[in-house]
Scaffold this motif. Structure first.
Motif, PDB file in Angstrom:
ATOM      1  N   LEU A  53       0.822  -1.205   0.000  1.00 42.42           N
ATOM      2  CA  LEU A  53       0.000   0.000   0.000  1.00 42.42           C
ATOM      3  C   LEU A  53       0.853   1.251   0.000  1.00 42.42           C
ATOM      4  CD1 LEU A  53      -2.596  -0.592   2.867  1.00 42.42           C
ATOM      5  CD2 LEU A  53      -2.987  -0.846   0.415  1.00 42.42           C
ATOM      6  N   TYR A  54       0.240   2.319  -0.475  1.00 46.39           N
ATOM      7  CA  TYR A  54       0.783   3.656  -0.239  1.00 46.39           C
ATOM      8  C   TYR A  54       0.924   3.843   1.276  1.00 46.39           C
ATOM      9  CZ  TYR A  54       0.184   8.686   0.584  1.00 46.39           C
ATOM     10  OH  TYR A  54       0.301   9.961   1.046  1.00 46.39           O
ATOM     11  N   GLY A  55       2.064   4.406   1.704  1.00 42.54           N
ATOM     12  CA  GLY A  55       2.340   4.544   3.138  1.00 42.54           C
ATOM     13  C   GLY A  55       1.267   5.315   3.883  1.00 42.54           C
ATOM     14  N   GLY A  56       0.708   6.347   3.255  1.00 45.04           N
ATOM     15  CA  GLY A  56      -0.326   7.154   3.903  1.00 45.04           C
ATOM     16  C   GLY A  56      -1.583   6.351   4.169  1.00 45.04           C
ATOM     17  N   THR A  57      -1.888   5.443   3.261  1.00 50.23           N
ATOM     18  CA  THR A  57      -3.059   4.582   3.448  1.00 50.23           C
ATOM     19  C   THR A  57      -2.822   3.639   4.629  1.00 50.23           C
ATOM     20  OG1 THR A  57      -3.615   4.670   1.118  1.00 50.23           O
ATOM     21  CG2 THR A  57      -4.478   2.802   2.349  1.00 50.23           C
ATOM     22  N   GLN A 100      -3.269   5.554   7.755  1.00 47.88           N
ATOM     23  CA  GLN A 100      -4.690   5.826   8.021  1.00 47.88           C
ATOM     24  C   GLN A 100      -5.387   4.588   8.580  1.00 47.88           C
ATOM     25  OE1 GLN A 100      -7.755   6.008   4.786  1.00 47.88           O
ATOM     26  NE2 GLN A 100      -7.815   8.188   5.269  1.00 47.88           N
ATOM     27  N   PHE A 101      -5.137   3.439   7.940  1.00 48.77           N
ATOM     28  CA  PHE A 101      -5.798   2.197   8.373  1.00 48.77           C
ATOM     29  C   PHE A 101      -5.322   1.784   9.773  1.00 48.77           C
ATOM     30  CE2 PHE A 101      -6.621   0.273   3.862  1.00 48.77           C
ATOM     31  CZ  PHE A 101      -7.441   1.341   3.583  1.00 48.77           C
ATOM     32  N   THR A 102      -4.030   1.972  10.037  1.00 50.39           N
ATOM     33  CA  THR A 102      -3.467   1.471  11.289  1.00 50.39           C
ATOM     34  C   THR A 102      -3.810   2.381  12.461  1.00 50.39           C
ATOM     35  OG1 THR A 102      -1.629   0.582  10.001  1.00 50.39           O
ATOM     36  CG2 THR A 102      -1.331   0.700  12.390  1.00 50.39           C
ATOM     37  N   HIS A 103      -3.597   3.678  12.295  1.00 43.70           N
ATOM     38  CA  HIS A 103      -3.690   4.571  13.448  1.00 43.70           C
ATOM     39  C   HIS A 103      -5.026   5.315  13.529  1.00 43.70           C
ATOM     40  CE1 HIS A 103       0.403   3.568  14.306  1.00 43.70           C
ATOM     41  NE2 HIS A 103       0.771   3.918  13.078  1.00 43.70           N
ATOM     42  N   THR A 104      -5.448   5.933  12.428  1.00 40.72           N
ATOM     43  CA  THR A 104      -6.711   6.690  12.491  1.00 40.72           C
ATOM     44  C   THR A 104      -7.888   5.741  12.678  1.00 40.72           C
ATOM     45  OG1 THR A 104      -5.737   8.415  11.141  1.00 40.72           O
ATOM     46  CG2 THR A 104      -8.123   8.399  11.288  1.00 40.72           C
ATOM     47  N   PHE A 105      -7.862   4.620  11.967  1.00 37.11           N
ATOM     48  CA  PHE A 105      -8.959   3.651  12.121  1.00 37.11           C
ATOM     49  C   PHE A 105      -9.015   3.100  13.543  1.00 37.11           C
ATOM     50  CE2 PHE A 105     -10.098   2.128   7.559  1.00 37.11           C
ATOM     51  CZ  PHE A 105     -10.214   3.446   7.154  1.00 37.11           C
ATOM     52  N   LYS A 106      -7.828   2.936  14.163  1.00 34.62           N
ATOM     53  CA  LYS A 106      -7.790   2.411  15.526  1.00 34.62           C
ATOM     54  C   LYS A 106      -8.562   3.331  16.472  1.00 34.62           C
ATOM     55  CE  LYS A 106      -4.453   0.809  18.944  1.00 34.62           C
ATOM     56  NZ  LYS A 106      -3.045   0.889  19.320  1.00 34.62           N
ATOM     57  N   LEU A 164     -11.085   4.942  15.811  1.00 36.88           N
ATOM     58  CA  LEU A 164     -12.516   4.781  15.549  1.00 36.88           C
ATOM     59  C   LEU A 164     -12.995   3.374  15.878  1.00 36.88           C
ATOM     60  CD1 LEU A 164     -12.415   6.681  12.158  1.00 36.88           C
ATOM     61  CD2 LEU A 164     -13.310   7.554  14.311  1.00 36.88           C
ATOM     62  N   GLY A 165     -12.102   2.584  16.482  1.00 34.24           N
ATOM     63  CA  GLY A 165     -12.491   1.236  16.887  1.00 34.24           C
ATOM     64  C   GLY A 165     -12.516   0.242  15.744  1.00 34.24           C
ATOM     65  N   VAL A 166     -11.822   0.559  14.654  1.00 34.28           N
ATOM     66  CA  VAL A 166     -11.776  -0.342  13.498  1.00 34.28           C
ATOM     67  C   VAL A 166     -10.377  -0.940  13.392  1.00 34.28           C
ATOM     68  CG1 VAL A 166     -11.833  -0.454  10.972  1.00 34.28           C
ATOM     69  CG2 VAL A 166     -13.586   0.846  12.212  1.00 34.28           C
ATOM     70  N   LYS A 167     -10.333  -2.257  13.177  1.00 37.11           N
ATOM     71  CA  LYS A 167      -9.045  -2.946  13.087  1.00 37.11           C
ATOM     72  C   LYS A 167      -8.773  -3.358  11.649  1.00 37.11           C
ATOM     73  CE  LYS A 167      -5.829  -6.101  14.781  1.00 37.11           C
ATOM     74  NZ  LYS A 167      -4.572  -5.378  14.640  1.00 37.11           N
ATOM     75  N   ALA A 168      -7.555  -3.042  11.187  1.00 35.72           N
ATOM     76  CA  ALA A 168      -7.141  -3.455   9.838  1.00 35.72           C
ATOM     77  C   ALA A 168      -6.115  -4.577   9.950  1.00 35.72           C
ATOM     78  CB  ALA A 168      -6.546  -2.269   9.088  1.00 35.72           C
ATOM     79  N   HIS A 169      -6.350  -5.666   9.205  1.00 35.10           N
ATOM     80  CA  HIS A 169      -5.371  -6.749   9.100  1.00 35.10           C
ATOM     81  C   HIS A 169      -4.678  -6.611   7.751  1.00 35.10           C
ATOM     82  CE1 HIS A 169      -7.047  -8.924  12.569  1.00 35.10           C
ATOM     83  NE2 HIS A 169      -8.229  -8.539  12.107  1.00 35.10           N
ATOM     84  N   PHE A 170      -3.349  -6.739   7.745  1.00 38.37           N
ATOM     85  CA  PHE A 170      -2.596  -6.613   6.495  1.00 38.37           C
ATOM     86  C   PHE A 170      -2.074  -7.975   6.070  1.00 38.37           C
ATOM     87  CE2 PHE A 170      -2.382  -2.500   8.599  1.00 38.37           C
ATOM     88  CZ  PHE A 170      -2.822  -1.665   7.576  1.00 38.37           C
TER      89      PHE A 170
END
Lengths: 179, 428
Positions: B113-117, B120-126, B128-134
Motif C-alpha cells: 500500500l501507499y504509506g499514507g493509506t 490511516q488504516f493502522t492509526h486513524t482507524f484504531k 474509531l475502533g476499526v481494526k485493519a489486518h494486512f
C-alpha cells in the motif's frame, strides 16, 4: 423533458433484461414520450409510510407536476390523494399505471390497466413479467419494465446527474429550452 | 420513435460523459460553478431536497454542478453506476470506510500500500475502533485466514505502491463475495484506461485523482465509484434505518445507488472533505486527454524500465511490464496496455544510501518531489526522504532497499529521459 435531443444511447446498467428486451422495454425515446405525455399516474402498491421507496417516488412525481392516484386496499388517503383498492375502482381516466407489486401480481394489473384505458404500463425495478407486458402491448399500451419512474424522470430531466450518477447519456447537442 | 442504440467508446466518454451543453448559454467547455450554495425554487422544494426526495443542488459540500460532471464522467469510464468526488484520495477511501464501517468492525487489506493509506488504516482507524489486518496480496490463503465474522471489506491497490505488485482482482472479488463483503480497490496507478476493477468483480473503486486523472500535478482530489452491484441488504450501515434522515433505509430506498447516496449525504456531508469546483474543472480537463497521456506514459515507462534493467549501475527493476517480473502474467491479464508508469529500481553500490542521494541530485529533468502521476517525470529516494529516519536494517524490515529509487515517468521525449537517468547513474 430536457437533457438534449440525442437518444442514440443504450442505457444498460442496473437491469436484469437482455439487450433485446432492453431495446423494447427501456427505450429512451419511449420513456421520454411517456413521461412527457402523462398527466395522471396510478401507483399500484403505493405505501403510506414516508420512508418507503414507493412514497419517495410518489412525492417526487407529485412535486414534478404529475397527479398521482394511490392504489392500495389498506389505505384511504396517501399524499393528499384518495386511495383506491384497485385500478378498476378509479372513477376518472389514468394515463400511466406504475407498479410496485410482485411480478406474479402483474398479469391481473396489466388486464386492469387495459380495461381502464391507460396508455402506459410501467413496472418498477425488478418487477418483470413478460405475460403482463404482452397483454398490455397487444392492447396498444407502451410498456416499460425493470426501470424506476423516478430515476428515469431524473435521468432525462438532468437532475439524476446532479447526484453524481452515471446516466449513460452521451450527447454533444445543446440541451432543450421549454419556453 | 425507437432509434438505433450505440455503446460509446472509452475515448468518446472521456470527452462527453456527464456534460450536455446547457440550454441557456450552450457553453461547450464545462462551466466552473464556483458557488457555495443554490437558491431554492420555494420552501417545498427546499424541504424535498433536504429529505432526499428530489435530486438537486443544496450546498457545494454535498454536490456541485461542475463536480457532478467529473463524477459522472469518471463513473462512466470505470463502468460504475455513480461516483462521489472528494477533496483528496485519502478522503475518498476514508469516506468509503466511514460509510461502511462501525466501531468493532475489521477490514483485511493488502500490505502493498501507499504509506499514507497504511497509516490511516493502522492509526486513524484504531481511534474509531476499526481494526485493519494486512496480508501479502499474492497469498490468497492469507486473505482467507484473515477474514473473521467482523470483517466488513477487503482492500487492495490495482498496482501496489511502491513495489508495483499487481492485485489479482478476480479471485479476490470471489473471496469477498463468498463472505458477503465488498472488495474495494484503489486504482490510482492504473486509471480506468489501463484497468477497470469493477469489470473484474470489484465493488467499489477509489482514486487519488491528484495523480494521472488530473495528470498535471495541479490539484489534490479524490473520488469513489460504486459498481451498484453489491447486495447491501444485510449490510448494517447501508441497510439499517438512518436516524439522521427520519429512519430512511438507504439500500431499500435507493437500491443500486444506496451506498453512494449515503456516502454523499451522510459521510461527506458530515466529514466535510468536499472537492473544490475549480479543481473538478482541472480534473475534467485531465480526463479529456487520459487515454493519449496514459499511452505515452506507459510507452515511456516500458522503454525506461527496459533500459534500466540492462544498465550496469542498476541492481534491479520492479516493473511488471518486464517479462521476468513476478507480476508480469497478472499485468498482462489486468493491465494489457501496460502496468502504469510508476515503478522502483535499485542502484548497485556499496553505499546505496549515498548513491541514491548522489543520483537524485545529479538529475536534470526528473523533479525530486513527493507525488506521482504528473505529466512531468518525477523521482524520490525513500531512504533519504520519506523514510530517512530509519536505519539500513529498519529499511530492510520495511521492505525498502537503501538504494531504492521510485520513478513516475512523464511525457517528455523518451531519449531525453534515458539520457538524464544514464548521466546521473554514471555519477553514482
Amino acid at each position: 423533458m430536457g437533457s438534449g435531443p440525442s437518444l442514440a444511447v443504450d442505457v444498460s446498467m442496473n437491469t436484469i433484461l437482455s439487450e433485446a428486451d432492453r431495446a423494447k422495454y427501456m427505450d429512451p425515446g419511449k420513456i421520454r414520450a411517456a413521461l412527457s405525455s402523462t398527466k395522471t399516474i396510478a401507483i399500484v402498491g403505493l405505501s403510506p409510510k414516508p420512508e418507503r421507496p414507493s412514497y419517495f417516488v410518489g412525492t417526487y412525481l407529485q412535486y414534478e407536476g404529475y397527479r398521482i392516484i394511490p392504489v392500495n386496499p389498506r389505505a384511504t388517503e396517501i399524499l393528499g390523494e384518495k386511495a383506491y383498492p384497485d385500478l378498476l375502482s378509479i372513477p376518472h381516466p389514468v394515463d400511466m399505471v406504475n407498479v410496485f407489486r410482485q411480478p406474479e401480481e402483474c398479469v391481473e394489473i396489466a388486464q386492469h390497466a387495459v380495461q381502464i384505458g391507460a396508455k402506459t404500463l410501467w413496472l418498477q425495478l425488478r418487477v418483470v413479467n413478460f405475460e403482463a407486458a404482452r397483454i398490455a402491448e397487444e392492447a396498444g399500451l407502451t410498456v416499460i419494465m425493470d426501470r424506476c419512474v423516478k430515476i428515469e424522470h431524473g435521468r432525462y430531466s438532468g437532475s439524476l446527474h446532479w447526484v453524481g450518477m452515471n446516466t449513460e447519456i452521451i450527447s454533444a447537442r445543446r440541451g432543450q429550452r421549454y419556453f | 420513435m425507437t432509434q438505433q442504440k450505440r455503446k460509446f467508446g472509452f475515448e468518446t466518454r472521456m470527452l462527453h460523459a456527464g456534460h450536455i451543453p446547457d440550454p441557456v448559454t450552450g457553453a461547450r467547455a464545462v462551466p466552473i460553478y464556483q458557488t457555495t450554495s443554490y437558491v431554492f425554487e420555494d420552501t417545498d422544494k427546499a424541504a424535498q431536497l433536504f429529505e432526499l426526495k428530489q435530486y438537486g443542488n443544496i450546498y457545494t459540500r454535498i454536490n456541485n454542478p461542475t463536480n457532478a460532471v467529473f463524477e459522472e464522467r469518471i463513473a462512466s469510464l470505470e463502468n460504475g453506476t455513480g461516483a462521489v468526488a472528494t477533496a483528496s484520495g485519502m478522503a475518498a477511501q476514508f469516506a468509503v470506510f466511514m460509510t461502511l464501517l462501525e466501531p468493532g468492525d475489521e477490514i483485511v487489506s493488502s500490505s502493498h500500500l501507499y504509506g499514507g493509506t497504511k497509516t490511516q488504516f493502522t492509526h486513524t482507524f484504531k481511534k474509531l475502533g476499526v481494526k485493519a489486518h494486512f496480508v501479502d496480496p499474492t497469498d490468497m490463503q492469507a486473505w482467507e485466514r484473515a477474514i473473521t465474522p467482523k470483517t466488513r471489506a477487503l482492500y487492495g491497490e490495482t498496482i501496489g505502491n511502491p513495489r508495483g505488485s499487481v492485485l489479482d482482482i478476480e479471485p479476490l472479488a470471489a473471496l469477498a463475495h463468498a463472505h458477503n463483503v465488498p472488495l474495494i480497490v484503489d486504482s490510482t496507478f492504473a486509471t480506468p484506461y489501463l484497468c477497470r476493477p469493477l469489470d473484474w468483480g470489484a465493488d467499489i473503486v477509489v482514486h487519488s485523482a491528484t495523480k494521472f486523472i488530473g495528470g498535471h500535478g495541479s490539484s489534490i482530489a479524490g473520488v469513489l465509484i460504486d459498481s451498484g452491484r453489491f447486495d447491501f441488504s444485510s449490510f448494517p450501515t447501508i441497510a439499517a434505518p438512518d436516524p439522521a434522515y427520519h429512519d430512511l433505509k438507504f439500500y431499500e430506498t435507493f437500491g443500486h445507488y444506496g451506498f453512494l447516496m449515503k456516502a454523499r449525504t451522510v459521510t461527506v456531508r458530515d466529514t466535510g472533505a468536499a472537492l473544490s469546483p475549480f479543481n473538478a474543472f482541472l480534473l475534467i480537463q485531465g480526463l479529456e486527454t487520459l487515454s493519449v497521456r496514459m499511452e505515452r506514459h506507459v510507452q515511456n515507462a516500458q522503454a525506461i524500465a527496459a533500459f534500466l534493467a540492462q544498465h550496469p549501475k542498476v541492481a534491479w527493476v520492479a516493473y511488471a511490464g518486464l517479462p521476468d517480473n513476478p507480476y508480469h502474467a497478472l499485468a498482462q491479464k489486468y493491465t494489457p496496455k501496460g502496468p502504469g508508469a510508476v515503478f522502483t529500481f535499485g542502484i548497485k553500490s556499496d553505499n546505496a544510501r549515498q548513491a541514491g542521494k548522489t543520483f537524485i541530485e545529479s538529475l536534470h529533468l526528473f523533479s525530486h518531489l513527493a507525488n506521482v502521476g504528473d505529466a512531468r517525470s518525477l523521482v524520490i529516494h525513500p531512504a533519504s526522504t520519506t523514510h530517512q529516519q530509519l536505519s539500513d536494517a529498519e529499511l530492510e524490515e520495511a521492505g525498502i532497499d537503501a538504494g531504492m529509487i521510485r520513478l513516475s515517468i512523464g511525457l517528455e521525449t523518451t531519449e531525453d529521459l534515458l539520457w538524464d537517468l544514464d548521466q546521473a547513474l554514471q555519477l553514482t
